[in-house]
Design an enzyme around this catalytic site. Structure first.
Site: not given
Ligand code: FPP
Length: 244
Positions: A22, A39, A133
């Site tokens: 997150d 992201h 893994l």
């Molecule tokens: C949460 O941060 C993250 C996500 C909803 C997406 C997670 C994606 C990745 C780590 C990258 C893509 C993954 C792959 C496998 C390619 P948020 O956007 O909710 O953060 P915020 O709460 O600060 O807005």
């Protein structure tokens, strides 16, 4: 003064670690960047933590990449994440030969674009005999959705006579989940200062230890990951019983 190196007990590395990655959006906002840049940085961190997990001998790593609720975000953000996912799958298909990592997806794949589903199948296939893994990527995943899908399948099997309602045990129920055959996580990490599980692995986290970090996911380092494992190793796990 140099920071002391974290000394982990190699005999007590969690078998399964789950992560809610997150804080990508806030990381981008702090830098006046678009969400996709956050992201993208998050995907780079995922790569580093995956490599650290391989080095430490973690057997299972489950990461929350896209939830059933994430479809509510703007089209631009959703398509940005899906493009990163395409890139991630392509790169992992390329590097699969040199990395002892088996990848699979948990969640409802049918809502993903066809080309993504095909790439997932390809990556799952070419890594299926890897012995290091096991990386489980949660995509279009929701804990409640997973439980409802399992209940429907159990109800079908009861009606068909494949199982008897009295045979339903915790272990039978687990075998109907997306995580069939995967041990429950001993440790769940969430970054960005939020302290909730947000529909992630609702059944499987029943006895997991939680590690909450204030760092935003793109800033999370292999040292932070090792620190979370060190903290876990120094906790007293009782599973509802007593140790003394
Ligand atoms: C949460 O941060 C993250 C996500 C909803 C997406 C997670 C994606 C990745 C780590 C990258 C893509 C993954 C792959 C496998 C390619 P948020 O956007 O909710 O953060 P915020 O709460 O600060 O807005």
């Amino acid at each position: 003064m140099a920071k002391e190196e974290i000394k982990l007990d190699e005999n007590n590395i969690p078998n399964h670690i789950a992560i809610i990655m997150d804080g990508n959006g806030r990381w981008a906002k702090k830098r006046n960047l678009i969400k996709k840049a956050g992201h993208k940085a998050g995907a780079d961190t995922l790569e580093k933590i995956t490599n650290t997990a391989i080095d430490l001998g973690v057997k299972h790593l489950t990461v929350y990449a896209f939830s059933t609720e994430n479809w509510k975000r703007s089209d631009e953000e959703v398509s940005g994440i899906m493009d990163l996912l395409r890139k991630y799958l392509r790169e992992n298909i390329k590097t699969a030969k040199v990395r002892n990592c088996k990848v699979d997806i948990i969640g409802e794949k049918s809502r993903l674009d066809k080309d993504i589903q095909e790439k997932i199948e390809e990556l799952e296939n070419i890594t299926k005999n890897k012995t290091g893994l096991n990386l489980h990527i949660a995509l279009n995943y929701g804990g409640r959705d997973e439980i409802i899908r399992a209940v429907k399948k159990i109800a079908d099997d009861c009606m068909d006579g494949a199982i008897n309602c009295n045979d339903i045990t915790e272990s039978l129920f687990s075998s109907y989940l997306d995580t069939k055959g995967i041990p429950d996580p001993e440790l769940m990490i969430r970054t960005s200062g939020e302290e909730r599980i947000s529909n992630f692995l609702l059944w499987q986290l029943a006895y997991s230890e939680f590690s909450f970090s204030d760092k935003l996911w793109p800033d999370y380092t292999p040292e932070d990951f090792k620190q979370a494992i060190w903290d876990y190793q120094n906790r007293d796990r009782r599973f509802g019983g007593r140790n003394s």
